[in-house]
Design a protein around this motif. Structure first.
Motif, PDB file in Angstrom:
ATOM      1  N   SER A 161       2.499   3.454  -6.836  1.00  0.00           N
ATOM      2  CA  SER A 161       3.050   4.078  -8.269  1.00  0.00           C
ATOM      3  C   SER A 161       4.486   3.307  -8.569  1.00  0.00           C
ATOM      4  CB  SER A 161       3.293   5.563  -7.985  1.00  0.00           C
ATOM      5  OG  SER A 161       4.225   5.855  -7.031  1.00  0.00           O
ATOM      6  N   SER A 162       5.138   3.142  -7.341  1.00  0.00           N
ATOM      7  CA  SER A 162       6.419   2.390  -7.655  1.00  0.00           C
ATOM      8  C   SER A 162       6.213   1.060  -7.970  1.00  0.00           C
ATOM      9  CB  SER A 162       7.466   2.406  -6.365  1.00  0.00           C
ATOM     10  OG  SER A 162       7.571   3.882  -5.910  1.00  0.00           O
ATOM     11  N   LEU A 163       5.297   0.233  -7.673  1.00  0.00           N
ATOM     12  CA  LEU A 163       4.972  -0.899  -7.886  1.00  0.00           C
ATOM     13  C   LEU A 163       4.452  -1.034  -9.394  1.00  0.00           C
ATOM     14  CD1 LEU A 163       3.211  -2.401  -4.822  1.00  0.00           C
ATOM     15  CD2 LEU A 163       5.613  -3.034  -5.733  1.00  0.00           C
ATOM     16  N   LEU A 164       3.669   0.014  -9.420  1.00  0.00           N
ATOM     17  CA  LEU A 164       3.157  -0.076 -11.162  1.00  0.00           C
ATOM     18  C   LEU A 164       4.288   0.455 -12.129  1.00  0.00           C
ATOM     19  CD1 LEU A 164      -0.274   1.828 -10.532  1.00  0.00           C
ATOM     20  CD2 LEU A 164       0.034  -0.486 -11.200  1.00  0.00           C
ATOM     21  N   LYS A 208       7.150  -9.813 -11.539  1.00  0.00           N
ATOM     22  CA  LYS A 208       6.522 -10.572 -10.868  1.00  0.00           C
ATOM     23  C   LYS A 208       6.423 -10.404  -9.507  1.00  0.00           C
ATOM     24  CE  LYS A 208       6.730 -15.725 -10.252  1.00  0.00           C
ATOM     25  NZ  LYS A 208       7.450 -16.806 -10.287  1.00  0.00           N
ATOM     26  N   ARG A 209       7.578  -9.791  -8.573  1.00  0.00           N
ATOM     27  CA  ARG A 209       7.358  -9.630  -7.481  1.00  0.00           C
ATOM     28  C   ARG A 209       6.410  -8.430  -7.087  1.00  0.00           C
ATOM     29  NH1 ARG A 209      13.543 -10.903  -5.953  1.00  0.00           N
ATOM     30  NH2 ARG A 209      13.755 -13.235  -6.067  1.00  0.00           N
ATOM     31  N   ALA A 210       6.395  -7.328  -7.945  1.00  0.00           N
ATOM     32  CA  ALA A 210       5.663  -6.179  -7.754  1.00  0.00           C
ATOM     33  C   ALA A 210       4.202  -6.568  -7.809  1.00  0.00           C
ATOM     34  CB  ALA A 210       6.020  -5.249  -8.667  1.00  0.00           C
ATOM     35  N   SER A 211       3.809  -7.394  -8.836  1.00  0.00           N
ATOM     36  CA  SER A 211       2.465  -7.917  -9.128  1.00  0.00           C
ATOM     37  C   SER A 211       2.034  -8.631  -7.750  1.00  0.00           C
ATOM     38  CB  SER A 211       2.396  -8.771 -10.180  1.00  0.00           C
ATOM     39  OG  SER A 211       2.818  -8.193 -11.594  1.00  0.00           O
ATOM     40  N   GLU A 222      -1.087  -7.502  -5.670  1.00  0.00           N
ATOM     41  CA  GLU A 222      -2.180  -8.166  -5.146  1.00  0.00           C
ATOM     42  C   GLU A 222      -2.457  -8.782  -3.552  1.00  0.00           C
ATOM     43  OE1 GLU A 222      -4.926 -10.933  -6.571  1.00  0.00           O
ATOM     44  OE2 GLU A 222      -3.666  -9.463  -7.737  1.00  0.00           O
ATOM     45  N   CYS A 223      -1.545  -8.582  -2.749  1.00  0.00           N
ATOM     46  CA  CYS A 223      -1.593  -8.756  -1.411  1.00  0.00           C
ATOM     47  C   CYS A 223      -2.321  -7.427  -0.790  1.00  0.00           C
ATOM     48  CB  CYS A 223      -0.047  -8.769  -0.849  1.00  0.00           C
ATOM     49  SG  CYS A 223       0.647 -10.642  -0.897  1.00  0.00           S
ATOM     50  N   LEU A 224      -1.849  -6.254  -1.518  1.00  0.00           N
ATOM     51  CA  LEU A 224      -2.584  -4.938  -1.004  1.00  0.00           C
ATOM     52  C   LEU A 224      -3.961  -5.090  -1.442  1.00  0.00           C
ATOM     53  CD1 LEU A 224       0.171  -2.378  -1.692  1.00  0.00           C
ATOM     54  CD2 LEU A 224      -0.320  -3.298   0.504  1.00  0.00           C
ATOM     55  N   ARG A 225      -4.196  -5.598  -2.566  1.00  0.00           N
ATOM     56  CA  ARG A 225      -5.514  -5.533  -3.140  1.00  0.00           C
ATOM     57  C   ARG A 225      -6.788  -6.652  -2.683  1.00  0.00           C
ATOM     58  NH1 ARG A 225      -6.991  -7.187  -9.290  1.00  0.00           N
ATOM     59  NH2 ARG A 225      -8.901  -6.786  -9.482  1.00  0.00           N
ATOM     60  N   ILE A 226      -5.781  -7.744  -2.325  1.00  0.00           N
ATOM     61  CA  ILE A 226      -6.801  -8.919  -1.920  1.00  0.00           C
ATOM     62  C   ILE A 226      -7.306  -8.954  -0.728  1.00  0.00           C
ATOM     63  CG2 ILE A 226      -6.779 -11.565  -1.591  1.00  0.00           C
ATOM     64  CD1 ILE A 226      -5.485 -11.791  -4.073  1.00  0.00           C
ATOM     65  N   VAL A 227      -6.473  -8.482   0.156  1.00  0.00           N
ATOM     66  CA  VAL A 227      -6.945  -8.372   1.625  1.00  0.00           C
ATOM     67  C   VAL A 227      -8.083  -7.417   1.900  1.00  0.00           C
ATOM     68  CG1 VAL A 227      -6.063  -7.727   3.773  1.00  0.00           C
ATOM     69  CG2 VAL A 227      -4.466  -9.140   2.351  1.00  0.00           C
ATOM     70  N   ASP A 228      -8.044  -6.114   1.364  1.00  0.00           N
ATOM     71  CA  ASP A 228      -9.010  -5.086   1.435  1.00  0.00           C
ATOM     72  C   ASP A 228     -10.361  -5.707   0.560  1.00  0.00           C
ATOM     73  OD1 ASP A 228      -7.774  -2.726   3.195  1.00  0.00           O
ATOM     74  OD2 ASP A 228      -6.335  -3.191   1.575  1.00  0.00           O
TER      75      ASP A 228
END
Length: 464
Positions: A363-366, A378-381, A385-391
């Motif tokens: 939620s903080s990143l969004l 840019k950094r939050a995205s 992406e790191c949290l999303r792509i790995v899984d």
């Protein structure tokens, strides 16, 4: 055209400019630049001061009807030029004499420092004079160093009575002068300062603060960073920063933190920093807005090496603390630095991602992506992406070279069955958190109501 009179201009010059002897003997009668500009302006306008203006205006009124020949006009211009040249010569002579007197003072001061036969009191007085001369004068710093002031000042650190005077003289000599900073370290000042600290039992607060200030100035030079870092100065700076007895002033603690930041820029110094307990202290100190940005700046240097990432990840509650910084909307710089640290840890460390999700990072990143600064967005995205792509990579298999879609689907189903309960729980947590927080974020950002539907689709696309 106004008529100029030679006698009036001559009287002006004699009245306004002191003689060379009087200017050199009486302080305060120095011919200043502002006086020169005023006299030049008066000379150009054919009348030096107000006491001549009325006389000139009366004569001008009488002679206004008289014709002026070319010869008279040239003669007047020649007189003006001659007056201006005379003024320039006078100013040049005064400035030259002033520089010569200053140089003699600097030579005398350095001579008092260098002569072994001089008394301790005279050397202390000379060191104090160097401190004052170098405080605000860039040229004096250069000249004093060229005359050889640095080596005797460094030697005086060993003398109990002259320590404070020599330390602050060296501090001022190094201000804005990289050559002097290098010369001070080369003369052995770092070793002598640390030796002085070790021998002071109990520590002398005034001496400690002077040494911290010197380490701050000297560590700004890249060539000095490895020398100071490997000397043991980091341990002393950490102790000063963590001074719970508050025997160090707030200025000394701030200087120590800034010096540690300077030293952390050199990656080899990170290992020396990790030998202390600085990292847990810094993370637990976050929240004091006055120093938080400097703390995070130091951590951005530490996290750039594998040992630094391991040290940060090993601190209890480190990731929740950093995630909390993402919500500091009144400190954009802190947000940018905190998300940078989390970005590197998410990219390099697989074990830290679950802790980030559990800390509510999504939620903080969004929110940063929607209302943060361009750099924070840019950094939050990148973190998302790191949290999303790995899984996603662990759950989805694409058909490759002749493998049928049915076999691919079968493999995917098999992989889904093998997915751990822990991973399913994380997925469910993310899905619930994203949708529940998106409405709050949209409301906080003051976006249109029709954006809610779009944001819900966006949050679904970010789930694993």
């Amino acid at each position: 055209m106004a008529k100029c009179h030679r006698n009036n201009v001559d009287s002006l010059i004699l009245h306004r400019i002191p003689s060379a002897s009087s200017s050199s003997s009486a302080s305060g009668n120095t011919f200043s630049g502002s006086s020169l500009r005023r006299i030049i302006f008066d000379a150009i306008s054919c009348g030096g001061s107000s006491r001549y203006q009325r006389e000139l205006r009366e004569e001008d009124d009488e002679d206004a009807s008289k014709p002026i020949t070319i010869g008279e006009d040239l003669a007047r211009k020649s007189e003006k030029l001659s007056d201006l040249l005379n003024l320039a010569v006078v100013e040049s002579d005064v400035e030259t004499k002033k520089k010569e007197e200053t140089l003699e003072i600097l030579k005398r001061v350095v001579r008092d420092l260098q002569v072994e036969a001089e008394t301790a009191e005279k050397k202390i007085a000379a060191a104090s004079e160097v401190r004052l001369l170098a405080k605000d004068d860039t040229e004096a710093r250069v000249t004093l160093a060229m005359l050889g002031a640095i080596p005797p000042l460094v030697s005086m650190i060993d003398d109990h009575d002259s320590q404070i005077a020599s330390l602050y003289a060296l501090l001022n000599l190094g201000i804005g002068n990289d050559v002097n900073k290098a010369a001070i370290v080369k003369a052995g000042a770092v070793h002598k300062m640390l030796k002085l600290i070790e021998s002071s039992k109990p520590p002398n607060q005034a001496i400690s603060e002077a040494i911290v200030a010197n380490f701050l100035g000297l560590s700004a030079l890249d060539a000095n960073k490895p020398i100071i870092g490997s000397s043991g100065a980091i341990i002393f700076l950490v102790k000063t920063l963590k001074n719970f007895e508050e025997t160090s002033s707030s200025q000394a603690r701030e200087d120590a933190l800034r010096a540690l930041y300077n030293l952390s820029i050199h990656q080899q110094n990170v290992s020396f920093i990790l030998e202390t307990d600085l990292i847990p202290f810094l993370l637990n100190t976050l929240g004091d807005m006055e120093v938080s940005e400097r703390i995070l700046a130091l951590l951005t240097n530490v996290v750039s090496v594998p040992e630094g990432r391991k040290a940060i990840g090993g601190v209890v509650e480190a990731l929740p603390i950093l995630v909390d910084v993402l919500n500091w909307n009144d400190s954009v710089k802190c947000q940018e630095k905190a998300v940078y640290i989390l970005m590197l840890m998410a990219h390099k460390g697989y074990g830290d991602r679950k802790a980030m999700i559990e800390a509510g990072i999504e939620s903080s990143l969004l929110e940063l992506i929607l209302v943060g600064s361009p750099l924070a967005q840019k950094r939050a995205s990148r973190v998302l992406e790191c949290l999303r792509i790995v899984d996603k990579g662990k759950q989805v298999s694409a058909p490759v070279y002749g493998i049928s879609s049915s076999s691919s689907l079968g493999r995917e189903r098999g992989h889904d069955h093998r997915m751990s309960d822990e991973r399913k729980a994380v997925k469910q947590l993310v899905q619930q958190s994203l949708q529940s927080n998106m409405k709050r974020i949209v409301k906080r950002a003051n976006l249109p109501h029709d954006f809610v539907t779009t944001s819900q689709h966006f949050s679904k696309s970010l789930t694993f």
